[in-house]
Design an enzyme around this catalytic site. Structure first.
Site, short mmCIF file in Angstrom:
data_model
loop_
_atom_site.label_atom_id
_atom_site.label_comp_id
_atom_site.label_asym_id
_atom_site.label_seq_id
_atom_site.Cartn_x
_atom_site.Cartn_y
_atom_site.Cartn_z
N ASP A 79 -3.32 -4.81 -10.89
CA ASP A 79 -3.92 -5.30 -9.66
C ASP A 79 -4.49 -4.19 -8.79
OD1 ASP A 79 -1.18 -4.56 -9.34
OD2 ASP A 79 -1.16 -5.50 -7.36
N GLU A 136 1.62 -5.65 -8.56
CA GLU A 136 2.53 -4.55 -8.18
C GLU A 136 2.42 -4.25 -6.69
OE1 GLU A 136 4.28 -1.07 -7.06
OE2 GLU A 136 2.09 -1.12 -7.08
N GLU A 137 1.23 -4.44 -6.14
CA GLU A 137 0.97 -4.06 -4.75
C GLU A 137 1.50 -5.12 -3.78
OE1 GLU A 137 0.10 -1.26 -3.87
OE2 GLU A 137 -1.04 -0.32 -5.49
N ARG A 176 11.94 12.70 -12.31
CA ARG A 176 13.28 13.02 -11.85
C ARG A 176 14.22 11.87 -12.20
NH1 ARG A 176 13.35 15.06 -6.82
NH2 ARG A 176 15.61 14.77 -6.68
N HIS A 356 -4.36 4.66 -2.18
CA HIS A 356 -4.50 3.72 -1.06
C HIS A 356 -5.51 4.24 -0.02
CE1 HIS A 356 -0.70 1.14 -1.82
NE2 HIS A 356 -0.99 1.82 -2.92
#
Length: 386
Positions: A79, A136-137, A176, A356
């Site tokens: 998306d 996802e957003e 990480r 973004h």
């Protein structure tokens, strides 16, 4: 395991896919064109099974190796964002107010390139499952796919994902273990006072003053309530009054904001402290508080062993894998990592605008690195024996 030469050869083709997705962005679950293109390509590659409609508009494909074995999931997001593009590129968004400003067009294209390679070579023992996720957003498409039973239906044992990262040298990797991306909770509080004339404040209960005390009190969650070696952010991002007049003390003030944390216990502690501070501060001034906390994405936690597997593949490709920073942004791959062990890695996007941002663009030169890492995870975790 150097970068696959095949992806250098495929770069023009995959770049064309990426730029087509970029020019045709879709939001949240409304990724019908993107999902259709993805599914059609996966079928053309010869995947053993292609399933649509997982998590509403997600696509999942199965690629079987040359021998039996475990199952590895690879995920990309599809998306875009509700942003008006300002790149001026010839392949810029053709839809005002919609833009691939986070690189999901690149993630989808890299995973498609990996799927094509895996379907051609099948140089592994087990099954590769490629996952193309909507929303996802902010829509929680990862949660929806998991709630559709994706992990069980396709027998996924481990799951891996990737995100491009601007400001990091192109094609390099960082990761990480443990909490990596933050939980993203929201809150909204309506402070109810008693309005009146601004010249007679003694006859009112001023919610503006109450809101000022609340905003100040909330700063103590990070500074005085949570262990300083932990990470938490509490930000008030909106203050709205029920009056716009210069001479009126309003009845109500609405505050909105976000809580970010990297540990479930801290998440709970911050939420409880927020509720206490808001309600008791309001009460101390004679006002009342109607509070809602909206739970967002959970903390995204890379499992230790799988993080090292992911880093090993990255090192085999580029010679190194850096330690990634803690990130207070959210990522709904967290839902998949709550159901299966796995890891999420960053690949450098080079010197680009941040994600973004209306001038952001995915760097096509990193496609071979991303495709090679996806393939490398399958071949490393599902090795063929002599």
């Amino acid at each position: 395991m150097p970068l696959k030469n095949r992806f250098a050869e495929m770069l023009p083709e995959i770049t064309a896919w990426r730029r087509d997705f970029h020019a045709n962005p879709e939001l949240l679950f409304d990724v019908h064109r993107t999902a259709q293109v993805v599914a059609d390509r996966l079928r053309a590659f010869g995947c053993d099974e292609v399933v649509t409609g997982i998590g509403r508009t997600g696509v999942v494909a199965v690629i079987k190796g040359r021998a039996e074995g475990r199952t590895i999931g690879l995920r990309a997001d599809m998306d875009a964002l509700p942003i008006t593009e300002a790149t001026g590129k010839p392949y810029a968004s053709t839809y005002p107010g919609k833009m691939h400003a986070c690189g999901h067009d690149g993630h989808t294209s890299m995973l498609l390139g990996a799927a094509k390679y895996l379907a051609e070579t099948r140089n592994f023992a087990g099954t590769a499952v490629v996952i193309f996720q909507p929303a996802e957003e902010g829509g929680g498409g990862g949660r929806e796919m998991c709630e559709d039973g994706m992990m069980f239906r396709f027998g996924i044992d481990e799951v891996y994902g990737m995100h491009n990262w601007p400001g990091v040298p192109a094609g390099t990797f960082a990761i990480r273990p443990g909490g990596f991306f933050a939980a993203t909770d929201q809150f909204e509080v309506v402070l109810q006072g008693r309005g009146g004339h601004a010249a007679k404040p003694h006859e009112t209960i001023d919610p503006i003053v109450v809101s000022a005390h609340v905003v100040t009190a909330l700063q103590t969650i990070a500074s005085r309530s949570v262990d300083p070696v932990q990470q938490v952010v509490v930000s008030v991002t909106s203050i709205e009054s029920s009056s716009k007049a210069f001479n009126v003390i309003p009845e109500q003030v609405t505050l909105r904001g976000t809580i970010r944390s990297l540990d479930d216990d801290v998440r709970h502690q911050a939420e409880e402290r927020l509720k206490m501070l808001i309600t008791q501060t309001a009460a101390a001034h004679g006002a009342s508080a109607d509070l809602r906390v909206l739970r967002g994405y959970p903390v995204m936690v890379n499992t230790p062993a799988e993080t090292e597997y992911a880093a090993d593949v990255a090192r085999s490709l580029t010679g190194q894998c850096a330690e990634a920073p803690l990130i207070m942004g959210g990522e709904d791959f967290a839902y998949m990592l709550r159901e299966r062990p796995g890891a999420y890695i960053l690949v450098g996007n080079g010197d680009s605008a941040p994600v973004h941002h209306p001038e952001y663009d995915f760097n096509d030169e990193i496609i071979p690195a991303g495709c090679s890492w996806f393939v490398g995870m399958v071949e490393a975790r599902l090795p063929l024996t002599a």
